[in-house]
Write an enzyme that holds these catalytic residues in place. Structure first.
Site, PDB file in Angstrom:
ATOM      1  N   CYS A   1       0.861  -1.185   0.000  1.00  0.00           N
ATOM      2  CA  CYS A   1       0.000   0.000   0.000  1.00  0.00           C
ATOM      3  C   CYS A   1       0.897   1.235   0.000  1.00  0.00           C
ATOM      4  O   CYS A   1       1.032   1.942   0.996  1.00  0.00           O
ATOM      5  CB  CYS A   1      -0.912  -0.027   1.216  1.00  0.00           C
ATOM      6  SG  CYS A   1      -2.188   1.241   1.163  1.00  0.00           S
TER       7      CYS A   1
ATOM      8  N   TYR B   1      22.032  -6.785  -2.573  1.00  0.00           N
ATOM      9  CA  TYR B   1      21.207  -5.711  -2.009  1.00  0.00           C
ATOM     10  C   TYR B   1      19.709  -5.911  -2.241  1.00  0.00           C
ATOM     11  O   TYR B   1      18.965  -4.961  -2.389  1.00  0.00           O
ATOM     12  CB  TYR B   1      21.665  -4.345  -2.539  1.00  0.00           C
ATOM     13  CG  TYR B   1      23.119  -4.095  -2.259  1.00  0.00           C
ATOM     14  CD1 TYR B   1      23.552  -3.838  -0.958  1.00  0.00           C
ATOM     15  CD2 TYR B   1      24.072  -4.170  -3.267  1.00  0.00           C
ATOM     16  CE1 TYR B   1      24.895  -3.644  -0.684  1.00  0.00           C
ATOM     17  CE2 TYR B   1      25.418  -3.982  -3.008  1.00  0.00           C
ATOM     18  CZ  TYR B   1      25.824  -3.721  -1.712  1.00  0.00           C
ATOM     19  OH  TYR B   1      27.164  -3.549  -1.448  1.00  0.00           O
TER      20      TYR B   1
END
Length: 433
Positions: A363, A392
């Site tokens: 969201c 990463y």
């Protein structure tokens, strides 16, 4: 047929294969999102860098794997078996290496703000070398080592003042940096003299790191020049001759067809020639060289697999392809607008006829993996693969929106094994009271 790197191939069934394993089958077996890591690629990259150091630099030079790129128990076992040392930047990474049985004498402990507790823990487990960032740390380390009756070998991290021409958020060697002590200001000489006067630390040499994802060889050469000049200056003024020079990492890696890996072999060979010239001109022995590749070892070893959910076109604007992961398992696009190559794993050889925005499930409007990305036609239930996610991604993953972190599967020569279990909902509340 290879895609970007030699370990990404297309099988006779048209599926994407990594390390000899069908990614569609892996998604079916383990679920998605799923990190896939190619152990064979990691090993070949470690072997390649180790061979380059043997070719270019004095005996005793070593490769250090930069753990911050990808830290989990099994990778330290791989590094140990390949004779590669480890660079850690936190007590958590150090604990993970210890959990793997990694020899702590081969650990280099970085960090710009090591706490007293961090220092004490690293001393207790026998870390081989501290990479000291600043004078406060130097004095704290000397004090705590003295309390424990130890003399701790160290390198001093210096800032050579180099512009590596990369993203500003991954520049690490400029004068104005949170990392290291600047040579240009005279402070590097001061901290060197201070270190030499202390009783409980043993200065072994110097370290620098100029940045990440660098494709131009010139900044690496310039950094080596600056550091060698500093070593010579220290020798003239104090009589101390550095045994080690750590030149860090940051070698650029291909994420899309628009770039090519930095030719690290050319960079290291040129630095090797500079070392020989340095030795001849100054009449002193050259230091042993340490390097810290992280991304260059693991990035191309990784693929992340997702299941496509909604496929939504906003007429006159764009098409969104949403997947069951996103910024919690790969925050790099949200942070750096990092480029990636994506494809539909079951149609890897087919033409990419659509332009889409690949969206995550969070969201958050910024939860995107790529925008305006070419992709094969796809629909709900298809497996979408994002390439070159070994660095990463897992190491920066979070539980944002209370999403469990994905599992990780290691592949090699057509065999797969689970190396990190998928987090459960129970794991999300395990430490809560």
């Amino acid at each position: 047929m290879h895609i970007l790197h030699d370990n990404y191939t297309v099988g006779e069934n048209g599926h994407l294969f990594v390390g000899g394993c069908d990614t569609v089958a892996l998604a079916q077996k383990y679920g998605t999102p799923l990190y896939v890591i190619d152990e064979g690629k990691i090993r070949s990259n470690m072997q390649r860098f180790s061979a380059l150091l043997r070719e270019c630099f004095p005996a005793g030079s070593r490769v250090l794997f930069a753990s911050k790129a990808l830290s989990y128990v099994d990778i330290y076992r791989i590094a140990a078996s390949e004779g590669v040392a480890a660079d850690v930047v936190s007590p958590g990474e150090l604990y993970t290496a210890c959990k793997a049985g990694f020899d702590t004498a081969d650990v280099y402990f970085h960090g710009n703000n090591k706490t007293d507790a961090d220092i004490a823990y690293a001393l207790d487990v026998g870390v081989g070398t501290f990479v000291v960032d600043n004078e406060d740390e130097l004095l704290a380390l000397d004090r705590i080592a003295g309390q424990k009756g130890k003399t701790q070998p160290i390198l001093l991290r210096l800032s050579p003042g180099i512009d590596p021409h990369t993203h500003k958020k991954v520049v690490t060697g400029s004068v104005d940096s949170k990392f290291g002590t600047a040579i240009e200001t005279g402070q590097a000489m001061s901290i060197t003299e201070r270190a030499l006067a202390l009783q409980n630390v043993l200065l072994k040499g110097f370290h620098c790191h100029i940045g990440s994802q660098i494709f131009d060889s010139a900044p690496f050469i310039e950094a080596a020049d600056v550091m060698l000049a500093f070593i010579a200056d220290v020798y003239r003024k104090t009589g101390f001759l550095a045994e080690y020079l750590n030149l860090g990492g940051g070698y650029g890696v291909t994420y899309t067809e628009d770039t090519a890996d930095l030719d690290a072999s050319r960079v290291l060979r040129e630095i090797g020639e500079k070392l020989r010239t340095f030795s001849a001109s100054h009449g002193i022995a050259v230091p042993k060289i340490l390097i810290e590749p992280g991304r260059a070892i693991v990035a191309a070893a990784g693929v992340t697999l997702y299941t496509v959910g909604s496929h939504k076109t906003i007429t006159g604007y764009r098409t969104y392809v949403s997947v069951d992961g996103g910024m919690p398992d790969n925050p790099r696009y949200a942070l750096y607008q990092s480029d990636y190559t994506a494809l539909i794993a079951s149609r890897a050889a087919e033409a990419k006829t659509e332009r889409v925005t690949i969206a995550g499930r969070c969201c958050e409007s910024g939860d995107l993996i790529q925008e305006n990305a070419p992709l094969q036609p796809c629909g709900r239930g298809d497996i979408l693969a994002v390439l070159v996610t070994g660095a990463y991604n897992y190491s920066m993953a979070s539980n944002y929106n209370r999403l469990p972190r994905p599992a990780m599967v290691s592949v090699r020569d057509g065999a797969d094994r689970l190396v990190i279990r998928r987090e459960s909902y129970e794991d999300l509340t395990r430490n809560e009271l």
